[in-house]
Design a protein around this motif. Structure first.
Motif, mmCIF file in Angstrom:
data_model
loop_
_atom_site.group_PDB
_atom_site.id
_atom_site.type_symbol
_atom_site.label_atom_id
_atom_site.label_comp_id
_atom_site.label_asym_id
_atom_site.label_seq_id
_atom_site.Cartn_x
_atom_site.Cartn_y
_atom_site.Cartn_z
ATOM 1 N N ALA A 95 53.380 32.094 -0.668
ATOM 2 C CA ALA A 95 52.735 30.766 -1.077
ATOM 3 C C ALA A 95 51.295 30.906 -0.927
ATOM 4 C CB ALA A 95 53.476 29.784 -0.264
ATOM 5 N N SER A 96 50.323 30.190 -1.486
ATOM 6 C CA SER A 96 49.012 30.339 -1.434
ATOM 7 C C SER A 96 48.291 29.726 -0.144
ATOM 8 C CB SER A 96 48.431 29.800 -2.949
ATOM 9 O OG SER A 96 48.542 28.483 -2.904
ATOM 10 N N SER A 97 49.090 28.872 0.338
ATOM 11 C CA SER A 97 48.749 28.309 1.438
ATOM 12 C C SER A 97 50.004 28.015 2.468
ATOM 13 C CB SER A 97 48.282 26.922 1.092
ATOM 14 O OG SER A 97 49.332 26.057 0.617
ATOM 15 N N SER A 98 49.613 27.313 3.762
ATOM 16 C CA SER A 98 50.598 27.557 4.654
ATOM 17 C C SER A 98 51.828 26.605 4.501
ATOM 18 C CB SER A 98 49.840 26.629 5.817
ATOM 19 O OG SER A 98 50.910 26.451 7.045
ATOM 20 N N ILE A 99 53.018 27.209 4.586
ATOM 21 C CA ILE A 99 54.290 26.276 4.685
ATOM 22 C C ILE A 99 54.766 26.051 5.692
ATOM 23 C CG2 ILE A 99 54.910 27.885 2.325
ATOM 24 C CD1 ILE A 99 56.730 29.615 4.034
ATOM 25 N N PHE A 100 53.923 25.669 6.850
ATOM 26 C CA PHE A 100 54.360 25.119 8.146
ATOM 27 C C PHE A 100 54.481 23.601 7.847
ATOM 28 C CE2 PHE A 100 54.556 28.149 11.438
ATOM 29 C CZ PHE A 100 53.612 29.082 11.204
ATOM 30 N N ALA A 157 54.822 32.497 9.217
ATOM 31 C CA ALA A 157 53.485 33.125 9.401
ATOM 32 C C ALA A 157 52.955 33.922 8.334
ATOM 33 C CB ALA A 157 53.705 34.235 10.808
ATOM 34 N N ARG A 158 53.729 34.539 7.513
ATOM 35 C CA ARG A 158 53.297 35.102 5.945
ATOM 36 C C ARG A 158 53.362 34.126 5.004
ATOM 37 N NH1 ARG A 158 53.038 40.570 6.875
ATOM 38 N NH2 ARG A 158 53.943 41.503 8.586
ATOM 39 N N ASN A 159 53.754 32.966 5.121
ATOM 40 C CA ASN A 159 53.891 31.897 3.983
ATOM 41 C C ASN A 159 54.768 32.569 2.919
ATOM 42 O OD1 ASN A 159 51.942 30.326 5.244
ATOM 43 N ND2 ASN A 159 50.321 31.264 4.298
#
Length: 115
Positions: free
Chosen positions: A24-29, A74-76
């Motif tokens: 993913a190009s941005s955070s998946i948190f 952490a690595r999305n």
């Protein structure tokens, strides 16, 4: 909109293994659900596996015991480990992310199981 990029597909013999990745190009948190779908030629796109942000998973019966879905926040990145591949697993595999009410799709990656 989150960009999703799949990798790891290709040609493998029956019984072999592949590991797909979805970056993913941005955070998946945060609260979200990620999934793998696939679409075989002439067939509708179908769900393969789902993983929630809390870590709970579900795989469909046709791949149960052979496919495992996981994610590294952490690595999305989300993964699909595919073992004991069969010819009927041949399809384009798509990554999906539902986040804050938006549905995001990757471009898809080909997996071909053939001798």
């Amino acid at each position: 909109q989150v960009q999703l990029v799949e990798s790891g597909g290709g040609l493998v013999q029956p019984g072999g293994s592949l590991r797909l990745s979805c970056a993913a190009s941005s955070s998946i948190f945060g609260v979200n659900v990620m999934a793998w779908y696939r679409q075989a030629p002439g067939k509708q796109r179908e769900l393969v596996a789902v993983i929630a942000s809390g870590g709970s998973t579900h795989v469909v019966d046709s791949v149960k015991g052979r496919f495992t879905v996981s994610r590294d926040n952490a690595r999305n990145t989300m993964y699909l480990q595919m073992n004991s591949l069969k010819a009927e697993d041949t399809a384009v595999y798509y990554c999906n992310l539902v986040l804050e009410g938006q549905i995001n799709w990757g471009q898809g990656i080909q997996v071909t199981v053939s001798s």
